[in-house]
Design an enzyme around this catalytic site. Sequence first.
Site, PDB file in Angstrom:
ATOM      1  CE  LYS A   1      -2.391 -15.102 -11.395  1.00  0.00           C
ATOM      2  NZ  LYS A   1      -0.889 -15.023 -10.959  1.00  0.00           N
TER       3      LYS A   1
ATOM      4  CD  GLU B   1     -10.061  -1.576  -8.387  1.00  0.00           C
ATOM      5  OE1 GLU B   1     -10.248  -2.970  -8.051  1.00  0.00           O
ATOM      6  OE2 GLU B   1      -9.049  -0.887  -7.625  1.00  0.00           O
TER       7      GLU B   1
ATOM      8  N   GLY C   1       0.430 -11.184 -12.490  1.00  0.00           N
ATOM      9  CA  GLY C   1      -0.210 -10.321 -13.300  1.00  0.00           C
ATOM     10  C   GLY C   1       0.575  -9.511 -14.252  1.00  0.00           C
ATOM     11  NE  ARG C   2       5.025  -7.777 -10.430  1.00  0.00           N
ATOM     12  CZ  ARG C   2       4.501  -8.424  -9.133  1.00  0.00           C
ATOM     13  NH1 ARG C   2       3.274  -8.189  -8.911  1.00  0.00           N
ATOM     14  NH2 ARG C   2       5.143  -8.974  -8.342  1.00  0.00           N
TER      15      ARG C   2
ATOM     16  CD  GLU D   1       1.672  -5.005  -8.410  1.00  0.00           C
ATOM     17  OE1 GLU D   1       0.911  -4.126  -8.459  1.00  0.00           O
ATOM     18  OE2 GLU D   1       1.335  -6.173  -9.069  1.00  0.00           O
TER      19      GLU D   1
ATOM     20  CG  HIS E   1       8.713  21.562 -23.290  1.00  0.00           C
ATOM     21  ND1 HIS E   1       9.271  22.762 -23.605  1.00  0.00           N
ATOM     22  CD2 HIS E   1       9.120  20.746 -24.413  1.00  0.00           C
ATOM     23  CE1 HIS E   1       9.964  22.731 -24.604  1.00  0.00           C
ATOM     24  NE2 HIS E   1       9.852  21.460 -25.366  1.00  0.00           N
TER      25      HIS E   1
ATOM     26  CE  LYS F   1      -5.787  -6.799  -5.746  1.00  0.00           C
ATOM     27  NZ  LYS F   1      -5.605  -7.932  -6.004  1.00  0.00           N
TER      28      LYS F   1
HETATM   29  O1  LIG Z   1      -5.816  -9.510 -13.033  1.00  0.00           O
HETATM   30  P1  LIG Z   1      -6.462  -9.202 -11.618  1.00  0.00           P
HETATM   31  O2  LIG Z   1      -6.416 -10.675 -10.796  1.00  0.00           O
HETATM   32  O3  LIG Z   1      -7.647  -8.533 -12.014  1.00  0.00           O
HETATM   33  O4  LIG Z   1      -5.616  -8.413 -10.867  1.00  0.00           O
HETATM   34  C1  LIG Z   1      -5.106  -7.050 -11.524  1.00  0.00           C
HETATM   35  C2  LIG Z   1      -3.829  -6.697 -10.768  1.00  0.00           C
HETATM   36  O5  LIG Z   1      -3.879  -6.627  -9.455  1.00  0.00           O
HETATM   37  C3  LIG Z   1      -2.822  -7.060  -8.947  1.00  0.00           C
HETATM   38  O6  LIG Z   1      -2.746  -8.251  -7.892  1.00  0.00           O
HETATM   39  C4  LIG Z   1      -2.356  -5.659  -8.097  1.00  0.00           C
HETATM   40  O7  LIG Z   1      -2.287  -4.481  -8.642  1.00  0.00           O
HETATM   41  C5  LIG Z   1      -1.754  -7.128 -10.009  1.00  0.00           C
HETATM   42  O8  LIG Z   1      -0.824  -7.800  -9.982  1.00  0.00           O
HETATM   43  C6  LIG Z   1      -2.525  -7.432 -11.237  1.00  0.00           C
HETATM   44  O9  LIG Z   1      -2.189  -7.492 -12.158  1.00  0.00           O
END
Ligand SMILES: O=P(O)(O)OC[C@H]1O[C@](O)(CO)[C@@H](O)[C@@H]1O
Length: 828
Positions: free
Chosen positions: A485, A491, A545-546, A638, A669, A776
Amino acid sequence: MTTRDMEIEGDLELLIPVAEIPQNAKCRTPSSSSTVGSSSHRLSGLEAISKVVRSWASKKFMTGCVILLPIAVTFYITWGFVHFVDGFFSPVYDHLGINIFGKYNIAGLGFATSITFIFLVGIFMSSWLGASVLTIGEWFIKKMPLVSYIYSSSKQISAAISPDQTTNAFKEVAIIRHPRIGEYAFGFITSTVILQRSMGEEELCCVYVPTNHLYVGDIFLISTKDILRPNLSVREGIEIIISGGMSVPQIMTTKDAQTIPAARLFKYPSSKMASSALICDTQPWKNLKAHVEDIKKTHLRDLLSDTERCNSMMVEFDGIVLDYSRQQATVDTVDKLYNLAEAAHLQEKIHRMFNGERINSTENRSVLHVALRAPRNAVINSDGKNVVPDVWNVLDKIKEFSERVRNGSWVGATGKPLTNVIAIGIGGSFLGPLFVHTALQTDPEASRFAKGRQLQFLANVDPIDVAKNIAGLSPETTLVVVVSKTFTTAETMLNARTLRAWISKELGPSAVAKHMVAVSTNLTLVEKFGIDPNNAFAFWDWVGGRYSVCSAVGVLPLSLQYGFSIVEKFLKGASSIDQHFSSASFEKIFLENQAASGTFRFVERMECFISWISCKSHLTLLPSLGEICPHIQQVSMESNGKGVSIDGVPLPFETGEIDFGEPGTNGQHSFYQLIHQGRVIPCDFIGVVKSQQPVYLEDALAYGKTAEQLQKENVQQHLIPHKTFSGNRPSLCILLSSLDAYRIGQLLAIYEHRVAVQGFIWGINSFDQWGVELGKSLATQVRKQLNASRTKGEPVEGFNFSTTTMLTRYLEESSDVPADPQTLLPRI
Ligand SMILES: O=P(O)(O)OC[C@H]1O[C@](O)(CO)[C@@H](O)[C@@H]1O
């Protein structure tokens, strides 16, 4: 058939006899008809005009009939009635020498006499003497076989409209849920009765539902709480029945709705989401809390023996059955939850969400993931602009692009078709799509469409993950979709750089344009990264995002794998739940009844409150649904793991569920020992009819096993405490008729809305994630420190003792790691 086609067909039906229409009449071009002679042209033209004229004349004639017929019938019947009643006393007047129909006609004299007579009978029968005469008279009538039947039927009907409510009259108009969920029937309350059971008393109403005008009907015994009482008099109710429903008012309110100020019914103040008062300070919260303590005293096995209760806790919508009878709840609990929902202004909050208001107030954003799956013609505004056309522009672009990749017209730099897709993303840019992908793999249609193709996800930054992802793949046949987003997430960007390097190394830097595309709200950064903006698929800041799986985040990789048509079904499934969740009728039902009774449309939301009672939940699933666990973990935890209200007030109660789970019997299990005999953890069981129904487990949790049962089974005395199961452990069952794209969409939306409703009730902002932001920034601090230590030899400082020690140790043992790795390409 399109609407236009239907219109054309309708026109043809009206004007031209069907037999004369050639099959292809609609598509025939002028030239194709030129072989027909000119005389036949003229003939058919005249015929057509004649038909139009005839059709017009017949319509007007019918209109005249329709207007005159009721007037004529009314006059005829009224006149006949007056004449009949006038004649009723004619023998008396004949005897007196007054000919009321003859020459000295005194029109209306007989009528006036009859009315006076009826009136006098009324007065007489209201007296003690009259009542006694009536009783004796009735005794004789009831002894006569046929006559007694006619008399009782007529008496019932006249009693129904009797102003004397002490008789067995219809007391009130009632609307009941009958014959099935989502349908209602008109009836009349005739009496009330107290039903005494082991669990206590319950007041029931006798509701008479006429099935053949007023004379024949069924009697239903219904809990007083489940009856809707419209604002109609008994007389109006009878009129509705007799007119076959034609006299039903266009808008009907219930009696209790009167207490809701009109302004609150359909308008919501746009200033603040709710008052800053905490929900825990409201009376409904306190009532529910007290009630929860109370209900714990009743074992689930007793609650489950009440079939009526269980039946009322089982709901069905569009192929999904939800059974919340194994929750520690009674019908009274549900009522109390409705009151709580009212106190939390739940309805207003849902309305604001769908209305595009900026309910994510800490980020000043709308929350419109529902727009991502709205039908093309829907209107959902954000800042006064309908966002649905933008959504569909992107969907159309995805459809076109994915079809090109799938049919081989979009090829890689060396001309080979791109059969492998690696989607890079993390959190919401990964978990939702992974869940849907895993679930779709068992849908026969979807897997047929995915034949010969492969979709993988790369989220973590451990070099091993990259190595695993690209193992066995060639960049020549691989398309990388970078999903982020913000397009800044460390990462994701590291993994994106790594795969860009992998492609460039093998195929040259220019190949990136053919082998890498992006999904983001930040198209500027996408371009800076080196991805052609034409190959970027946008979404918007009003998609969290979620909550983004229905945006290009999920739709692009899934369409590449399964084809757009499958993904469209998934969107439709989610949309079906959205419409259900927000439907006007639900809103109306909910508001009109002040959430007093359990309505089907509301129930999906209820179960989450019930889970909330103990604040924990866990999911047990089919293997194909395995990845829903991590997805719900993010969506739920979240969203609702918050410590302050939406107004920033610290909360004196805990929010958020702890969600975890395992697919299939893996859980059995692993951690089921704990849920059977350790802590009480409310469980969600998701089953699919065509696969398995883990009901045995739900019952084991609810009923348990007592020492007495074990004794009867001759279990050794010293083992009895170990083999005893207390039971009384709540669970919820969601049963899907099948697991296809549509159902997966529904399931996703159910959980998304469930989480939103929880947050709305708790009064928190479920759509920000400042806790993650903290993580972060801490990570950035650590990364900077590691880089400074490695490149400049700076000592670790600014951290507490524990962190300083661990970082120093890490630096010592990883001296061969580059300062700040640009990529994670495996060192082969
Ligand atoms: O889509 P981005 O900006 O890479 O963010 C990834 C994820 O990081 C967050 O901001 C935190 O985990 C989520 O809400 C989001 O889905």
